[in-house]
Design a protein around this motif. Structure first.
Motif, mmCIF file in Angstrom:
data_model
loop_
_atom_site.group_PDB
_atom_site.id
_atom_site.type_symbol
_atom_site.label_atom_id
_atom_site.label_comp_id
_atom_site.label_asym_id
_atom_site.label_seq_id
_atom_site.Cartn_x
_atom_site.Cartn_y
_atom_site.Cartn_z
ATOM 1 N N THR A 68 0.860 -1.195 0.000
ATOM 2 C CA THR A 68 0.000 0.000 0.000
ATOM 3 C C THR A 68 0.892 1.239 0.000
ATOM 4 O OG1 THR A 68 -0.099 0.327 2.399
ATOM 5 C CG2 THR A 68 -1.627 -1.299 1.457
ATOM 6 N N SER A 69 0.267 2.391 0.059
ATOM 7 C CA SER A 69 1.036 3.643 0.104
ATOM 8 C C SER A 69 1.812 3.782 1.408
ATOM 9 C CB SER A 69 0.096 4.837 -0.062
ATOM 10 O OG SER A 69 -0.876 4.857 0.988
ATOM 11 N N LYS A 70 1.469 2.965 2.415
ATOM 12 C CA LYS A 70 2.144 3.039 3.713
ATOM 13 C C LYS A 70 3.296 2.036 3.862
ATOM 14 C CE LYS A 70 -2.018 4.569 6.173
ATOM 15 N NZ LYS A 70 -2.960 4.249 7.286
ATOM 16 N N THR A 71 3.434 1.147 2.895
ATOM 17 C CA THR A 71 4.469 0.111 2.999
ATOM 18 C C THR A 71 5.855 0.735 2.885
ATOM 19 O OG1 THR A 71 2.953 -1.442 1.933
ATOM 20 C CG2 THR A 71 5.268 -2.101 2.111
ATOM 21 N N ARG A 72 6.729 0.385 3.820
ATOM 22 C CA ARG A 72 8.100 0.920 3.818
ATOM 23 C C ARG A 72 9.161 -0.160 3.663
ATOM 24 N NH1 ARG A 72 9.483 5.164 6.806
ATOM 25 N NH2 ARG A 72 11.504 4.895 5.774
ATOM 26 N N ALA A 73 8.844 -1.383 4.073
ATOM 27 C CA ALA A 73 9.892 -2.401 4.065
ATOM 28 C C ALA A 73 9.298 -3.803 3.944
ATOM 29 C CB ALA A 73 10.737 -2.310 5.330
ATOM 30 N N ILE A 74 10.164 -4.721 3.491
ATOM 31 C CA ILE A 74 9.854 -6.154 3.445
ATOM 32 C C ILE A 74 10.887 -6.863 4.310
ATOM 33 C CG2 ILE A 74 9.554 -8.178 1.973
ATOM 34 C CD1 ILE A 74 9.416 -6.129 -0.421
ATOM 35 N N ILE A 75 10.429 -7.809 5.122
ATOM 36 C CA ILE A 75 11.353 -8.634 5.903
ATOM 37 C C ILE A 75 11.225 -10.078 5.412
ATOM 38 C CG2 ILE A 75 12.038 -9.476 8.177
ATOM 39 C CD1 ILE A 75 10.990 -6.974 9.429
ATOM 40 N N PRO A 76 12.016 -10.469 4.399
ATOM 41 C CA PRO A 76 12.016 -11.879 4.003
ATOM 42 C C PRO A 76 12.765 -12.700 5.041
ATOM 43 C CG PRO A 76 13.616 -10.652 2.710
ATOM 44 C CD PRO A 76 12.915 -9.648 3.579
ATOM 45 N N VAL A 77 12.229 -13.861 5.364
ATOM 46 C CA VAL A 77 12.856 -14.752 6.339
ATOM 47 C C VAL A 77 13.358 -15.995 5.606
ATOM 48 C CG1 VAL A 77 12.539 -16.098 8.454
ATOM 49 C CG2 VAL A 77 11.282 -13.952 8.135
ATOM 50 N N HIS A 78 14.637 -16.285 5.741
ATOM 51 C CA HIS A 78 15.214 -17.474 5.105
ATOM 52 C C HIS A 78 14.958 -18.665 6.032
ATOM 53 C CE1 HIS A 78 16.826 -14.543 2.410
ATOM 54 N NE2 HIS A 78 17.703 -14.073 3.281
ATOM 55 N N LEU A 79 13.740 -19.167 5.967
ATOM 56 C CA LEU A 79 13.246 -20.134 6.945
ATOM 57 C C LEU A 79 14.054 -21.430 6.959
ATOM 58 C CD1 LEU A 79 10.768 -20.420 8.955
ATOM 59 C CD2 LEU A 79 9.822 -21.924 7.192
#
Length: 374
Positions: A127-138
């Protein structure tokens, strides 16, 4: 219900640390030096050696991986009014720092083959509020970083890699943790290497690293004799004793990685073609560190998951349930996260098998024999 085994009952452990004479030697040297707390010289030495292994510009040690993720959000000025996307199938420490920062977590589903965050679901959640993604290398398995980087560039988003479980894993020839704006590792007692607790924040950005060193030290410049604090910081520093343990473990890291992959290959060979059992898949160009080797069982295999767990634990084989999906966690119910059917299905059918780095070939064979026993 899943019953916790007593230590005396465990014959083949899930994830115990691999500690030997070298670690004892390093820790004793730290004790003899008189530097036991956060001002010792081994902290920087550990940071430098860790950065050299990864081939990254900056490594800043922290008290644990959770603090590292919190620090990463602070460094990127992410807070109230911002949204951060995180996968559902992960340990709760991946989402808690978002709440600490006052930002809004957005939980999305994972891919059925890799068990890591689904890029298609990321796109839908922006959305317009999204600032970051935290991908997790599970469980040590790299996320689809090419797709995630493309999404981040198109939408002007930061990437904070949760590499807490993936030390030594690579994606297209690059170590995980080096692929985003900031990477975070954990050295908890069950991780590939341990400092008892501890973690590491890595970044190619010199300014972010400089600010990180300030913030972990209560906002005070390291080495400054006067108690002048430039920012409101945190006591997130690693101790000299922990760094000593970490240095010894780094020397043994290559052998740990070799053993993990060798044991994983045995698991795959012995379980290959068995109806009702599957496991996590590596993407093309990705190489998991195999922190955990885990399986998914069909409902009809050996009756059900709980039956298998009970039988394995009765034989002294330590296993563990998957992480409960974030969208089902009671403490986050107020966010009304969307259902994540893939993560929920994996959780319902998943079992972590013994993966400690000191397990022998015979240990893995025994696990498989008990798993497949008729």
């Amino acid at each position: 219900m899943f019953e916790v085994q007593k230590l005396s009952q465990i014959k083949i452990p899930l994830d115990w640390p691999n500690i030997g004479s070298l670690e004892k030697e390093y820790v004793l040297k730290a004790l003899d030096s008189g530097f036991v707390s956060t001002a010792g010289p081994l902290v920087k030495e550990f940071e430098d050696e860790f950065a050299a292994f990864l081939g990254c510009r900056n490594a800043v040690s922290v008290v644990n991986g959770t603090c590292g993720l919190h620090l990463a959000l602070r460094l990127l000025n992410i807070g109230p009014g911002d949204e951060v996307i995180v996968p559902s199938l992960t340990f709760i420490a991946s989402i808690n720092p978002i709440a600490y920062a006052g930002a809004t977590p957005v939980v999305v589903d994972v891919s059925a083959d890799t068990w890591t965050i689904d890029p298609l679901q990321i796109e839908k959640a922006i959305t317009s509020k999204t600032r970051a993604i935290i991908p997790v290398h599970l469980y040590g398995n790299p996320s689809d970083m090419a797709a995630i980087i493309d999404i981040a560039r198109r939408h002007n988003l930061y990437i904070i890699e949760d590499a807490t479980e993936s030390l030594g894993a690579t994606y297209q020839g690059e170590y995980t943790g080096n692929l985003g704006d900031i990477g975070v590792f954990s050295f908890n007692g069950n991780k590939l290497i341990t400092t008892g607790g501890g973690g590491m924040l890595v970044t190619a950005n010199d300014e972010l690293a400089k600010k990180a060193r300030l913030l972990v030290n209560q906002g005070r410049q390291a080495g400054q004799r006067e108690y002048i604090h430039m920012e409101i910081g945190y006591n997130y520093r690693l101790t000299n004793i922990q760094a000593a343990l970490g240095l010894a473990q780094m020397k043994r890291l290559p052998e740990f990685l070799i053993t993990k992959r060798a044991n994983t290959e045995i698991y795959m060979e012995m379980l290959d073609g068995v109806p009702g059992i599957s496991w996590q898949q590596e993407l093309p160009g990705a190489k998991s560190s195999w922190w955990f080797f885990s399986i998914i069982v069909d409902e009809g295999f050996k009756e059900n998951k709980q039956f298998l767990i009970s039988r394995l634990t009765s034989k002294g084989i330590q296993v563990r349930l998957f992480f409960k999906p974030l969208n089902q966690q009671p403490c986050y119910v107020k966010y009304n996260f969307m259902n994540c059917p893939v993560a929920e299905d994996l959780y319902n059918r998943g079992i972590n098998l013994p993966s400690a780095s000191f397990l022998t070939t015979d240990d893995v064979h025994e696990v498989c024999r008990e798993l497949l026993k008729r």
